[in-house]
Design a protein around this motif. Structure first.
Motif, mmCIF file in Angstrom:
data_model
loop_
_atom_site.group_PDB
_atom_site.id
_atom_site.type_symbol
_atom_site.label_atom_id
_atom_site.label_comp_id
_atom_site.label_asym_id
_atom_site.label_seq_id
_atom_site.Cartn_x
_atom_site.Cartn_y
_atom_site.Cartn_z
ATOM 1 N N ARG A 57 -46.687 -3.436 -21.090
ATOM 2 C CA ARG A 57 -45.194 -3.394 -20.679
ATOM 3 C C ARG A 57 -44.982 -4.840 -20.204
ATOM 4 O O ARG A 57 -43.862 -5.192 -19.784
ATOM 5 C CB ARG A 57 -45.378 -2.322 -19.527
ATOM 6 C CG ARG A 57 -45.189 -0.893 -20.166
ATOM 7 C CD ARG A 57 -44.028 -0.638 -21.045
ATOM 8 N NE ARG A 57 -44.073 0.886 -21.745
ATOM 9 C CZ ARG A 57 -43.221 0.973 -22.583
ATOM 10 N NH1 ARG A 57 -42.318 0.289 -23.376
ATOM 11 N NH2 ARG A 57 -43.521 2.343 -23.190
ATOM 12 N N ARG A 61 -41.887 -7.186 -21.058
ATOM 13 C CA ARG A 61 -41.046 -7.722 -19.960
ATOM 14 C C ARG A 61 -40.657 -9.292 -20.236
ATOM 15 O O ARG A 61 -39.748 -9.673 -20.476
ATOM 16 C CB ARG A 61 -41.758 -7.498 -18.536
ATOM 17 C CG ARG A 61 -40.656 -7.903 -17.454
ATOM 18 C CD ARG A 61 -41.265 -7.437 -16.124
ATOM 19 N NE ARG A 61 -40.071 -8.040 -14.830
ATOM 20 C CZ ARG A 61 -40.751 -8.959 -14.316
ATOM 21 N NH1 ARG A 61 -41.689 -9.993 -14.344
ATOM 22 N NH2 ARG A 61 -39.875 -9.484 -13.413
ATOM 23 N N THR A 81 -38.448 0.337 -22.782
ATOM 24 C CA THR A 81 -38.008 -1.026 -22.271
ATOM 25 C C THR A 81 -37.429 -0.719 -20.918
ATOM 26 O O THR A 81 -37.729 -1.272 -19.869
ATOM 27 C CB THR A 81 -37.545 -1.969 -23.030
ATOM 28 O OG1 THR A 81 -38.247 -2.035 -24.299
ATOM 29 C CG2 THR A 81 -37.359 -3.388 -22.462
ATOM 30 N N ASN A 87 -36.307 -4.021 -15.468
ATOM 31 C CA ASN A 87 -35.810 -4.444 -16.814
ATOM 32 C C ASN A 87 -34.128 -3.784 -16.768
ATOM 33 O O ASN A 87 -33.667 -4.543 -17.673
ATOM 34 C CB ASN A 87 -36.605 -3.699 -17.857
ATOM 35 C CG ASN A 87 -37.893 -4.173 -18.206
ATOM 36 O OD1 ASN A 87 -38.173 -5.433 -17.597
ATOM 37 N ND2 ASN A 87 -38.797 -3.862 -18.895
#
Length: 175
Positions: A57, A61, A81, A87
């Motif tokens: 993750r 990002r 996401t 995000n």
């Protein structure tokens, strides 16, 4: 300068609709997972295995922050996401975000038809898959719902309907 960022659960058609929208509008298309794989020279499953979800993750990002800065782009994101860090707020600050919304039953049908290997659902039978998708979708829905636009894709099952969806999306976005 335009950015369209597509979010939604796996199997919703983010890559299919995104690619068709980009072709129709002359914009560049990027799939965030493919971008990550090209930049990292490893598959998403390899990154998950090596770094765990938290490590993946972080990579995701960082790659989102690169790819979302491109201009005149349609970017389809992985199903998870929008659900991590800031995000979704970041994507909303950069462009038009679109949630491709479908029922768990439709998503399962798309996933069973799809050719993509998806480690999260491998080995699950039909009932187990439906339960898994419904539970995950319920958890992710609040993040997806932050998108500026929502497009119902429950009937996205052939090329003609994909064209209709892209046309509706273009009207929605004014492009």
């Amino acid at each position: 300068m335009r950015r369209v960022i597509i979010v939604g659960y796996m199997g919703a058609g983010k890559t299919t609709v995104g690619r068709a929208l980009a072709k129709d509008t002359g914009m560049q298309f990027y799939d965030l997972d493919w971008y990550i794989e090209a930049r990292m020279r490893k598959t998403v499953p390899q990154l998950f295995a090596e770094r765990g979800e938290e490590g993946f993750r972080l990579v995701e990002r960082n790659m989102l922050h690169e790819a979302a800065e491109f201009e005149d782009v349609v970017l389809s994101c992985g199903g998870g996401t929008p659900c991590f860090f800031d995000n979704m707020d970041y994507m909303n600050s950069l462009g038009d975000t679109v949630y491709l919304k479908a029922s768990p039953e439709v998503l399962c049908a798309h996933l069973r038809m799809g050719k993509t290997r998806r480690p999260l659902i491998e080995g699950k039978g039909p009932d187990e898959l439906l339960g898994f998708v419904a539970e995950q979708l319920a958890r992710r829905e609040p993040y997806y719902a932050k998108a500026r636009h929502t497009l119902d894709v429950n009937l996205l099952d052939n090329y003609e309907k994909i064209k209709i969806s892209v046309s509706r999306l273009r009207d929605m976005l004014g492009i």
